[in-house]
Design a protein around this motif. Structure first.
Motif, short mmCIF file in Angstrom:
data_model
loop_
_atom_site.label_atom_id
_atom_site.label_comp_id
_atom_site.label_asym_id
_atom_site.label_seq_id
_atom_site.Cartn_x
_atom_site.Cartn_y
_atom_site.Cartn_z
N GLN A 51 -15.65 35.52 -43.48
CA GLN A 51 -15.83 34.05 -43.46
C GLN A 51 -17.31 33.70 -43.60
OE1 GLN A 51 -14.10 31.85 -40.26
NE2 GLN A 51 -12.09 32.74 -40.54
N ASP A 52 -18.13 34.38 -42.79
CA ASP A 52 -19.59 34.12 -42.82
C ASP A 52 -20.15 34.36 -44.22
OD1 ASP A 52 -19.43 33.58 -40.19
OD2 ASP A 52 -20.46 35.39 -39.48
N THR A 53 -19.67 35.43 -44.85
CA THR A 53 -20.15 35.78 -46.20
C THR A 53 -19.89 34.63 -47.17
OG1 THR A 53 -19.72 38.11 -45.80
CG2 THR A 53 -19.89 37.44 -48.09
N PHE A 54 -18.65 34.12 -47.18
CA PHE A 54 -18.31 33.07 -48.13
C PHE A 54 -19.02 31.75 -47.81
CE2 PHE A 54 -14.99 36.01 -49.39
CZ PHE A 54 -15.06 35.89 -50.76
N LEU A 55 -19.18 31.49 -46.52
CA LEU A 55 -19.88 30.25 -46.14
C LEU A 55 -21.35 30.32 -46.55
CD1 LEU A 55 -18.46 27.90 -44.86
CD2 LEU A 55 -19.40 28.55 -42.65
N LYS A 56 -21.96 31.49 -46.34
CA LYS A 56 -23.36 31.68 -46.76
C LYS A 56 -23.47 31.57 -48.27
CE LYS A 56 -25.13 34.66 -43.12
NZ LYS A 56 -25.40 36.05 -42.74
N ALA A 57 -22.49 32.18 -48.96
CA ALA A 57 -22.51 32.12 -50.43
C ALA A 57 -22.43 30.67 -50.90
CB ALA A 57 -21.35 32.93 -51.00
N PHE A 58 -21.59 29.87 -50.25
CA PHE A 58 -21.47 28.47 -50.64
C PHE A 58 -22.77 27.71 -50.38
CE2 PHE A 58 -20.45 24.03 -49.62
CZ PHE A 58 -19.95 23.65 -50.85
N LYS A 59 -23.36 27.98 -49.20
CA LYS A 59 -24.61 27.28 -48.85
C LYS A 59 -25.74 27.64 -49.81
CE LYS A 59 -23.79 26.83 -43.90
NZ LYS A 59 -24.15 27.38 -42.59
N LYS A 60 -25.75 28.92 -50.24
CA LYS A 60 -26.87 29.39 -51.09
C LYS A 60 -26.51 29.40 -52.57
CE LYS A 60 -28.75 32.64 -47.72
NZ LYS A 60 -28.89 34.08 -47.46
N LEU A 61 -25.42 28.77 -52.94
CA LEU A 61 -24.93 28.83 -54.32
C LEU A 61 -26.00 28.41 -55.33
CD1 LEU A 61 -22.22 29.76 -55.40
CD2 LEU A 61 -21.49 27.39 -55.51
N ASP A 62 -26.83 27.46 -54.93
CA ASP A 62 -27.88 26.98 -55.86
C ASP A 62 -28.96 28.03 -56.11
OD1 ASP A 62 -28.60 26.71 -53.22
OD2 ASP A 62 -29.88 24.97 -53.55
N THR A 63 -29.01 29.08 -55.28
CA THR A 63 -30.03 30.12 -55.48
C THR A 63 -29.54 31.23 -56.40
OG1 THR A 63 -29.36 31.43 -53.57
CG2 THR A 63 -31.01 29.72 -53.18
N TYR A 64 -28.24 31.21 -56.77
CA TYR A 64 -27.72 32.23 -57.69
C TYR A 64 -28.19 31.91 -59.10
CZ TYR A 64 -24.52 34.94 -60.55
OH TYR A 64 -24.00 35.78 -61.50
N LYS A 65 -29.00 32.83 -59.66
CA LYS A 65 -29.60 32.55 -60.97
C LYS A 65 -28.91 33.27 -62.12
CE LYS A 65 -32.89 30.06 -59.13
NZ LYS A 65 -32.26 28.83 -58.69
N GLY A 66 -27.92 34.10 -61.80
CA GLY A 66 -27.20 34.80 -62.86
C GLY A 66 -27.90 36.05 -63.35
#
Lengths: 187, 128
Positions: A51-66
């Motif tokens: 759960q923590d992993t997905f919540l963190k991923a959602f919060k930091k989604l804007d930092t994913y640069k591909g």
């Protein structure tokens, strides 16, 4: 193609279509949970960390640069989350003499880890894996079970591919040394 | 690493077998929907945070502009703000071009409004 589709999804999620995040949950929740449960062998903790992993991923989604695949990025978050959770719990793992590991012959390791249908060895290996620290357990889980390439493992663990190879080499020797130590103790 | 070079990758069958047999554990029923609820809540919190920040920024900038204007009028132009008499005198020529200024301002507003309208139309068509 897959990465482009995922980039489009991320763009739309960031623009406010939050419901699209369920696509990532459906696609990756099982594999992320299965990796976490192998390195943190407690069902409740593993679920919470997923759960923590997905919540963190959602919060930091804007930092994913591909710059890497989305799954690698997600695995990296899962790995860091699991590592910091185990550090907080201060679990102690038995230390091994470095010289003992260095002196292990390579061929003996190859022979031991490639034995087939040796139930007694499987039990010893299972016990030995539990004695490994979380970083080592994560490394062999990603490489052997999740079938990740050296490059992907390096990206997840934020190491260089050379470093991953050295660590894998060392963990194999460590496993061998721990198995032999257990055999000596039972004699 | 010799074992990676001399052998095919991903061997060490015994180790692989033991790792694969370790606890896999399925996620409980409804995990995804519970997770989505949390994500939705987080998105709402994020939106509120952004709105609050935007409102705070606008307030601070407005306050700064008001204070700046008062300061400028009082100390640079030396206008006594306590008197009700209008100290700024406009010449008849200035009054003549006021109409033109209002016309330009009106055009700018119309163009900005059209820009916002077409942008939202484009955004909607991209989404669908």
């Amino acid at each position: 193609m897959e990465q482009q589709h995922e980039m489009d999804l991320i763009k739309r999620i960031l623009e406010g279509e939050t419901a699209l995040f369920s696509t990532f949950l459906q696609r990756y929740s099982r594999s992320i949970h299965s990796m976490i449960i192998r390195i943190v062998p407690c069902r409740e903790d593993a679920e919470e960390l997923t759960q923590d992993t997905f919540l963190k991923a959602f919060k930091k989604l804007d930092t994913y640069k591909g710059d890497c695949s989305f799954s690698t990025w997600l695995y990296r978050i899962a790995y860091n989350t699991a590592i910091s959770a185990t550090r907080k719990k201060r679990i102690l793992f038995p230390a091994l003499d470095e010289n003992l590991i260095k002196n292990v012959p390579d061929d003996a390791v190859d022979e031991l880890l490639n034995k087939e249908d040796d139930e007694a060895l499987f039990i010893k290996l299972e016990h030995t894996i539990n004695l490994l620290n979380v970083e080592d357990r994560a490394l062999i889980t990603l490489y052997y079970t999740d079938e990740k390439s050296i490059g992907e493992v390096a990206s997840i663990l934020q190491l260089t591919p050379e470093n991953v190879k050295v660590k894998l080499f060392r963990v194999r020797k460590k496993i061998y040394a721990l198995v032999k130590k257990e055999e000596d103790e039972t004699r | 690493m010799h074992w990676l070079k001399k052998k095919k990758m991903k061997q060490d069958n015994a180790l692989k077998k033991v790792l694969e047999a370790r606890e896999k554990g399925d996620l409980p029923y409804g995990f995804e929907s519970r997770m989505m609820n949390k994500v939705m809540l987080e998105a709402l919190r994020k939106r509120k945070r952004i709105n609050f920040l935007a409102f705070s920024l606008v307030s601070v900038v407005s306050l700064f502009l008001i204070v700046g204007t008062i300061f400028l009028l009082k100390y640079y132009f030396q206008i006594d703000l306590s008197t009700s008499e209008n100290p700024i005198k406009f010449s008849p020529e200035s009054y003549a071009i006021f109409g033109f200024y209002f016309y330009i301002a009106f055009l700018v507003l119309i163009l900005l409004g059209m820009d916002a309208f077409f942008r939202s139309l484009k955004h909607k068509s991209e989404k669908s």
